[in-house]
Design a protein around this motif. Structure first.
Motif, PDB file in Angstrom:
ATOM      1  N   GLU A  44       0.831  -1.209   0.000  1.00  0.00           N
ATOM      2  CA  GLU A  44       0.000   0.000   0.000  1.00  0.00           C
ATOM      3  C   GLU A  44       0.866   1.261   0.000  1.00  0.00           C
ATOM      4  N   LEU A  45       1.917   1.270   0.823  1.00  0.00           N
ATOM      5  CA  LEU A  45       2.790   2.438   0.875  1.00  0.00           C
ATOM      6  C   LEU A  45       3.490   2.670  -0.456  1.00  0.00           C
ATOM      7  N   LEU A  46       3.966   1.620  -1.095  1.00  0.00           N
ATOM      8  CA  LEU A  46       4.620   1.775  -2.386  1.00  0.00           C
ATOM      9  C   LEU A  46       3.650   2.250  -3.459  1.00  0.00           C
ATOM     10  N   GLN A  47       2.424   1.755  -3.409  1.00  0.00           N
ATOM     11  CA  GLN A  47       1.422   2.200  -4.375  1.00  0.00           C
ATOM     12  C   GLN A  47       1.106   3.684  -4.190  1.00  0.00           C
ATOM     13  N   LYS A  48       1.079   4.166  -2.936  1.00  0.00           N
ATOM     14  CA  LYS A  48       0.844   5.586  -2.672  1.00  0.00           C
ATOM     15  C   LYS A  48       1.986   6.448  -3.210  1.00  0.00           C
ATOM     16  N   GLU A  49       3.217   5.917  -3.179  1.00  0.00           N
ATOM     17  CA  GLU A  49       4.370   6.655  -3.697  1.00  0.00           C
ATOM     18  C   GLU A  49       4.308   6.787  -5.216  1.00  0.00           C
ATOM     19  N   GLY A  50       3.672   5.836  -5.852  1.00  0.00           N
ATOM     20  CA  GLY A  50       3.555   5.857  -7.315  1.00  0.00           C
ATOM     21  C   GLY A  50       4.708   5.135  -7.978  1.00  0.00           C
ATOM     22  N   LYS A  51       4.408   4.449  -9.048  1.00  0.00           N
ATOM     23  CA  LYS A  51       5.394   3.629  -9.747  1.00  0.00           C
ATOM     24  C   LYS A  51       6.591   4.451 -10.227  1.00  0.00           C
ATOM     25  N   ASP A  52       6.336   5.653 -10.728  1.00  0.00           N
ATOM     26  CA  ASP A  52       7.438   6.483 -11.231  1.00  0.00           C
ATOM     27  C   ASP A  52       8.426   6.835 -10.118  1.00  0.00           C
ATOM     28  N   ASN A  53       7.912   7.236  -8.946  1.00  0.00           N
ATOM     29  CA  ASN A  53       8.796   7.567  -7.828  1.00  0.00           C
ATOM     30  C   ASN A  53       9.511   6.339  -7.281  1.00  0.00           C
ATOM     31  N   VAL A  54       8.813   5.218  -7.228  1.00  0.00           N
ATOM     32  CA  VAL A  54       9.431   3.977  -6.747  1.00  0.00           C
ATOM     33  C   VAL A  54      10.618   3.622  -7.639  1.00  0.00           C
ATOM     34  N   ASN A  55      10.441   3.748  -8.947  1.00  0.00           N
ATOM     35  CA  ASN A  55      11.529   3.455  -9.878  1.00  0.00           C
ATOM     36  C   ASN A  55      12.631   4.512  -9.821  1.00  0.00           C
ATOM     37  N   LYS A  56      12.240   5.771  -9.804  1.00  0.00           N
ATOM     38  CA  LYS A  56      13.213   6.870  -9.830  1.00  0.00           C
ATOM     39  C   LYS A  56      14.136   6.859  -8.611  1.00  0.00           C
ATOM     40  N   TYR A  57      13.547   6.642  -7.422  1.00  0.00           N
ATOM     41  CA  TYR A  57      14.319   6.700  -6.179  1.00  0.00           C
ATOM     42  C   TYR A  57      14.651   5.320  -5.608  1.00  0.00           C
ATOM     43  N   ARG A  58      14.259   4.268  -6.349  1.00  0.00           N
ATOM     44  CA  ARG A  58      14.472   2.880  -5.919  1.00  0.00           C
ATOM     45  C   ARG A  58      13.962   2.672  -4.492  1.00  0.00           C
ATOM     46  N   LEU A  59      12.684   2.953  -4.338  1.00  0.00           N
ATOM     47  CA  LEU A  59      12.050   2.882  -3.020  1.00  0.00           C
ATOM     48  C   LEU A  59      11.694   1.452  -2.629  1.00  0.00           C
ATOM     49  N   ALA A  60      11.788   1.197  -1.356  1.00  0.00           N
ATOM     50  CA  ALA A  60      11.341  -0.062  -0.767  1.00  0.00           C
ATOM     51  C   ALA A  60      10.916   0.253   0.664  1.00  0.00           C
ATOM     52  N   VAL A  61      10.258  -0.700   1.291  1.00  0.00           N
ATOM     53  CA  VAL A  61       9.745  -0.484   2.645  1.00  0.00           C
ATOM     54  C   VAL A  61      10.490  -1.399   3.616  1.00  0.00           C
ATOM     55  N   LYS A  62      11.019  -0.773   4.667  1.00  0.00           N
ATOM     56  CA  LYS A  62      11.596  -1.532   5.774  1.00  0.00           C
ATOM     57  C   LYS A  62      10.519  -1.619   6.846  1.00  0.00           C
ATOM     58  N   PHE A  63      10.456  -2.743   7.536  1.00  0.00           N
ATOM     59  CA  PHE A  63       9.472  -2.855   8.602  1.00  0.00           C
ATOM     60  C   PHE A  63      10.046  -3.639   9.765  1.00  0.00           C
ATOM     61  N   GLY A  64       9.427  -3.429  10.908  1.00  0.00           N
ATOM     62  CA  GLY A  64       9.779  -4.183  12.092  1.00  0.00           C
ATOM     63  C   GLY A  64       8.541  -4.436  12.926  1.00  0.00           C
ATOM     64  N   CYS A  65       8.460  -5.621  13.486  1.00  0.00           N
ATOM     65  CA  CYS A  65       7.404  -5.969  14.428  1.00  0.00           C
ATOM     66  C   CYS A  65       8.032  -5.912  15.818  1.00  0.00           C
ATOM     67  N   HIS A  66       7.602  -4.961  16.605  1.00  0.00           N
ATOM     68  CA  HIS A  66       8.209  -4.700  17.908  1.00  0.00           C
ATOM     69  C   HIS A  66       7.300  -5.184  19.038  1.00  0.00           C
ATOM     70  N   THR A  67       7.908  -5.830  20.006  1.00  0.00           N
ATOM     71  CA  THR A  67       7.130  -6.377  21.113  1.00  0.00           C
ATOM     72  C   THR A  67       6.662  -5.284  22.055  1.00  0.00           C
ATOM     73  N   ILE A  68       5.473  -5.473  22.544  1.00  0.00           N
ATOM     74  CA  ILE A  68       4.928  -4.650  23.629  1.00  0.00           C
ATOM     75  C   ILE A  68       4.361  -5.623  24.644  1.00  0.00           C
ATOM     76  N   HIS A  69       4.293  -5.177  25.865  1.00  0.00           N
ATOM     77  CA  HIS A  69       3.739  -6.027  26.919  1.00  0.00           C
ATOM     78  C   HIS A  69       2.435  -5.431  27.390  1.00  0.00           C
ATOM     79  N   GLU A  70       1.370  -6.191  27.230  1.00  0.00           N
ATOM     80  CA  GLU A  70       0.054  -5.759  27.690  1.00  0.00           C
ATOM     81  C   GLU A  70      -0.400  -6.680  28.807  1.00  0.00           C
ATOM     82  N   SER A  71      -1.122  -6.109  29.722  1.00  0.00           N
ATOM     83  CA  SER A  71      -1.629  -6.937  30.828  1.00  0.00           C
ATOM     84  C   SER A  71      -3.034  -7.419  30.537  1.00  0.00           C
TER      85      SER A  71
END
Length: 71
Positions: A44-71
């Motif tokens: 979704e994020l890459l689609q919002k950037e648009g194909k031309d910008n993704v190609n021009k700037y060689r965009l990709a998405v980094k992600f992380g799943c971070h732990t949280i502690h809930e009671s």
């Protein structure tokens, strides 16, 4: 109880710069749910950037799943 939050960041592999991280509002019950949704939200994020910008700037998405502690 351990749960996870998802952080995503659009980055240029051309110059190494990244936009500010975006946190998903969803709290995930497990790693698998977080990682699977990361793939969808990355697309979704890459689609919002648009194909031309993704190609021009060689965009990709980094992600992380971070732990949280809930009671």
């Amino acid at each position: 109880m351990i749960k996870f939050i998802l952080m995503l960041q659009v980055c240029s592999f051309l110059n190494g710069e990244c936009k500010a991280p975006v946190q998903s509002p969803i709290v995930y019950p497990d790693w698998a749910s977080c990682a699977a949704d990361a793939s969808l939200k990355s697309l979704e994020l890459l689609q919002k950037e648009g194909k031309d910008n993704v190609n021009k700037y060689r965009l990709a998405v980094k992600f992380g799943c971070h732990t949280i502690h809930e009671s």
